[in-house]
Design a protein around this motif. Structure first.
Motif, PDB file in Angstrom:
ATOM      1  N   THR A  34      14.905   6.011   5.521  1.00 20.45           N
ATOM      2  CA  THR A  34      15.574   7.268   5.201  1.00 20.45           C
ATOM      3  C   THR A  34      15.237   7.753   3.790  1.00 20.45           C
ATOM      4  N   ASP A  35      14.447   6.982   3.044  1.00 16.26           N
ATOM      5  CA  ASP A  35      13.915   7.464   1.773  1.00 16.26           C
ATOM      6  C   ASP A  35      13.020   8.661   2.096  1.00 16.26           C
ATOM      7  N   PRO A  36      13.158   9.783   1.386  1.00 16.79           N
ATOM      8  CA  PRO A  36      12.424  11.001   1.759  1.00 16.79           C
ATOM      9  C   PRO A  36      10.908  10.822   1.931  1.00 16.79           C
ATOM     10  N   SER A  37      10.255  10.072   1.059  1.00 19.73           N
ATOM     11  CA  SER A  37       8.799   9.943   1.186  1.00 19.73           C
ATOM     12  C   SER A  37       8.399   9.034   2.334  1.00 19.73           C
ATOM     13  N   THR A  38       9.211   8.057   2.645  1.00 24.44           N
ATOM     14  CA  THR A  38       8.914   7.193   3.794  1.00 24.44           C
ATOM     15  C   THR A  38       9.266   7.918   5.081  1.00 24.44           C
ATOM     16  N   ASP A  39      10.360   8.643   5.061  1.00 22.79           N
ATOM     17  CA  ASP A  39      10.862   9.329   6.248  1.00 22.79           C
ATOM     18  C   ASP A  39       9.814  10.247   6.868  1.00 22.79           C
ATOM     19  N   VAL A  40       9.152  11.050   6.072  1.00 21.24           N
ATOM     20  CA  VAL A  40       8.206  12.015   6.641  1.00 21.24           C
ATOM     21  C   VAL A  40       6.963  11.334   7.213  1.00 21.24           C
ATOM     22  N   TRP A  41       6.466  10.262   6.583  1.00 20.40           N
ATOM     23  CA  TRP A  41       5.211   9.643   7.022  1.00 20.40           C
ATOM     24  C   TRP A  41       5.406   8.489   7.990  1.00 20.40           C
ATOM     25  N   SER A  42       6.510   7.772   7.929  1.00 21.26           N
ATOM     26  CA  SER A  42       6.624   6.515   8.675  1.00 21.26           C
ATOM     27  C   SER A  42       7.871   6.394   9.531  1.00 21.26           C
ATOM     28  N   VAL A  85       4.487  -4.123   8.149  1.00 22.50           N
ATOM     29  CA  VAL A  85       3.098  -3.974   8.576  1.00 22.50           C
ATOM     30  C   VAL A  85       3.013  -4.405  10.032  1.00 22.50           C
ATOM     31  N   ASN A  86       2.163  -3.730  10.788  1.00 23.34           N
ATOM     32  CA  ASN A  86       1.995  -4.113  12.189  1.00 23.34           C
ATOM     33  C   ASN A  86       0.609  -3.771  12.689  1.00 23.34           C
ATOM     34  N   LEU A  87       0.201  -4.509  13.687  1.00 27.20           N
ATOM     35  CA  LEU A  87      -0.962  -4.156  14.487  1.00 27.20           C
ATOM     36  C   LEU A  87      -0.390  -3.643  15.795  1.00 27.20           C
ATOM     37  N   HIS A  88      -0.786  -2.446  16.205  1.00 25.31           N
ATOM     38  CA  HIS A  88      -0.250  -1.856  17.432  1.00 25.31           C
ATOM     39  C   HIS A  88      -1.385  -1.211  18.221  1.00 25.31           C
ATOM     40  N   GLY A 100      -0.333  -0.129  11.057  1.00 27.28           N
ATOM     41  CA  GLY A 100       0.664   0.747  10.462  1.00 27.28           C
ATOM     42  C   GLY A 100       1.441  -0.027   9.415  1.00 27.28           C
ATOM     43  N   TYR A 101       1.989   0.687   8.446  1.00 31.26           N
ATOM     44  CA  TYR A 101       2.698   0.011   7.357  1.00 31.26           C
ATOM     45  C   TYR A 101       3.538   1.007   6.595  1.00 31.26           C
ATOM     46  N   TRP A 102       4.477   0.488   5.844  1.00 28.71           N
ATOM     47  CA  TRP A 102       5.205   1.244   4.826  1.00 28.71           C
ATOM     48  C   TRP A 102       5.727   0.253   3.808  1.00 28.71           C
ATOM     49  N   THR A 103       6.046   0.760   2.624  1.00 27.57           N
ATOM     50  CA  THR A 103       6.669  -0.080   1.600  1.00 27.57           C
ATOM     51  C   THR A 103       7.934   0.596   1.107  1.00 27.57           C
ATOM     52  N   VAL A 104       8.856  -0.211   0.635  1.00 29.34           N
ATOM     53  CA  VAL A 104      10.069   0.344   0.039  1.00 29.34           C
ATOM     54  C   VAL A 104       9.667   1.013  -1.283  1.00 29.34           C
ATOM     55  N   PRO A 105      10.417   2.016  -1.726  1.00 28.28           N
ATOM     56  CA  PRO A 105      10.024   2.723  -2.956  1.00 28.28           C
ATOM     57  C   PRO A 105       9.772   1.804  -4.155  1.00 28.28           C
ATOM     58  N   ALA A 106      10.581   0.783  -4.347  1.00 25.08           N
ATOM     59  CA  ALA A 106      10.429  -0.100  -5.509  1.00 25.08           C
ATOM     60  C   ALA A 106       9.148  -0.932  -5.462  1.00 25.08           C
ATOM     61  N   ALA A 107       8.531  -1.062  -4.294  1.00 24.06           N
ATOM     62  CA  ALA A 107       7.319  -1.882  -4.156  1.00 24.06           C
ATOM     63  C   ALA A 107       6.039  -1.069  -4.279  1.00 24.06           C
ATOM     64  N   ARG A 108       6.144   0.233  -4.359  1.00 23.12           N
ATOM     65  CA  ARG A 108       4.947   1.079  -4.397  1.00 23.12           C
ATOM     66  C   ARG A 108       4.211   0.937  -5.727  1.00 23.12           C
ATOM     67  N   GLY A 109       2.896   0.994  -5.637  1.00 24.55           N
ATOM     68  CA  GLY A 109       2.063   0.899  -6.833  1.00 24.55           C
ATOM     69  C   GLY A 109       1.859  -0.512  -7.331  1.00 24.55           C
ATOM     70  N   ALA A 143      -1.932   8.535  -0.821  1.00 21.03           N
ATOM     71  CA  ALA A 143      -1.644   7.137  -1.157  1.00 21.03           C
ATOM     72  C   ALA A 143      -2.115   6.211  -0.035  1.00 21.03           C
ATOM     73  N   SER A 144      -1.993   6.656   1.206  1.00 21.63           N
ATOM     74  CA  SER A 144      -2.462   5.827   2.316  1.00 21.63           C
ATOM     75  C   SER A 144      -3.975   5.702   2.329  1.00 21.63           C
ATOM     76  N   GLY A 145      -4.670   6.714   1.856  1.00 21.52           N
ATOM     77  CA  GLY A 145      -6.123   6.605   1.722  1.00 21.52           C
ATOM     78  C   GLY A 145      -6.504   5.550   0.699  1.00 21.52           C
ATOM     79  N   ARG A 146      -5.734   5.475  -0.377  1.00 21.59           N
ATOM     80  CA  ARG A 146      -6.000   4.444  -1.390  1.00 21.59           C
ATOM     81  C   ARG A 146      -5.728   3.054  -0.823  1.00 21.59           C
TER      82      ARG A 146
END
Length: 191
Positions: A34-42, A85-88, A100-109, A143-146
């Motif tokens: 439900t974090d705004p940046s994760t919500d839209v992409w993941s 992270v997952n293989l699907h 597919g993957y996502w990280t919590v905001p505090a883990a980014r970068g 960021a996902s491209g990186r």
């Protein structure tokens, strides 16, 4: 006939641990998705309530379909949940899968996503009959491209209006792939 995956396993990844999902992860998943940046992409399934998060975790903890191997990405020292992270879309006939993957905001970068993606892909190549893993992301999510580049993927092209994201917009995506015999990235210098 669907071939079964092995039972969910832990995959060590340096300072990270890819581990099976647990029911107790649901509150952290709800906060992350439900974090705004994760919500839209993941968050295409629209996890919005504690019940949604519990269902999300239960589905990823169950590998019995043979179509998904999913892990919670945790700090190996503290156990703190850092992402997913997952293989699907595992296709044994074609010998490929998607990651597919996502990280919590505090883990980014902090190099969490590239290391987790690399570990999942290495596990897939060693365990599953796949020799190609694809990674796709919205053009507007550089960021996902990186992450893809750092995790050893090669850019292959643009998919026009290929996926409807969490904001309801069908967006162009960039396609990356990693083959089993590609050079593997050196992520040892990353924390």
């Amino acid at each position: 006939m669907t071939e079964l995956l092995p039972a969910p396993v832990e995959v060590p990844a340096g300072p990270l641990l890819l581990r099976p999902w647990r029911a107790g992860d649901a509150p952290a998943v709800l906060a992350a998705l439900t974090d705004p940046s994760t919500d839209v992409w993941s968050n295409p399934g629209r996890v919005a309530t504690p019940g949604d998060a519990a269902v999300w975790v239960a589905r990823r903890a169950d590998w019995s379909s043979g179509q998904i191997a999913a892990w919670a990405v945790a700090d190996a020292a503290t156990g703190e949940l850092l992402g997913s992270v997952n293989l699907h879309a595992i296709d044994r006939h074609q010998g490929d899968a998607e990651v597919g993957y996502w990280t919590v905001p505090a883990a980014r970068g902090r190099g969490v996503a590239p290391r987790a993606v690399d570990a999942a892909v290495r596990w897939g190549f060693a365990t599953l009959p796949v020799d190609r893993v694809e990674l796709v992301h919205a053009v507007e999510n550089p960021a996902s491209g990186r992450v893809a580049e750092k995790a050893g993927f090669t850019f292959e092209g643009r998919l026009r209006r290929s996926y409807r994201y969490g904001d309801g917009v069908k967006r162009d995506e960039l396609l990356w792939a990693r083959l089993a015999d590609d050079d593997v990235p050196d992520l040892s210098s990353r924390s």
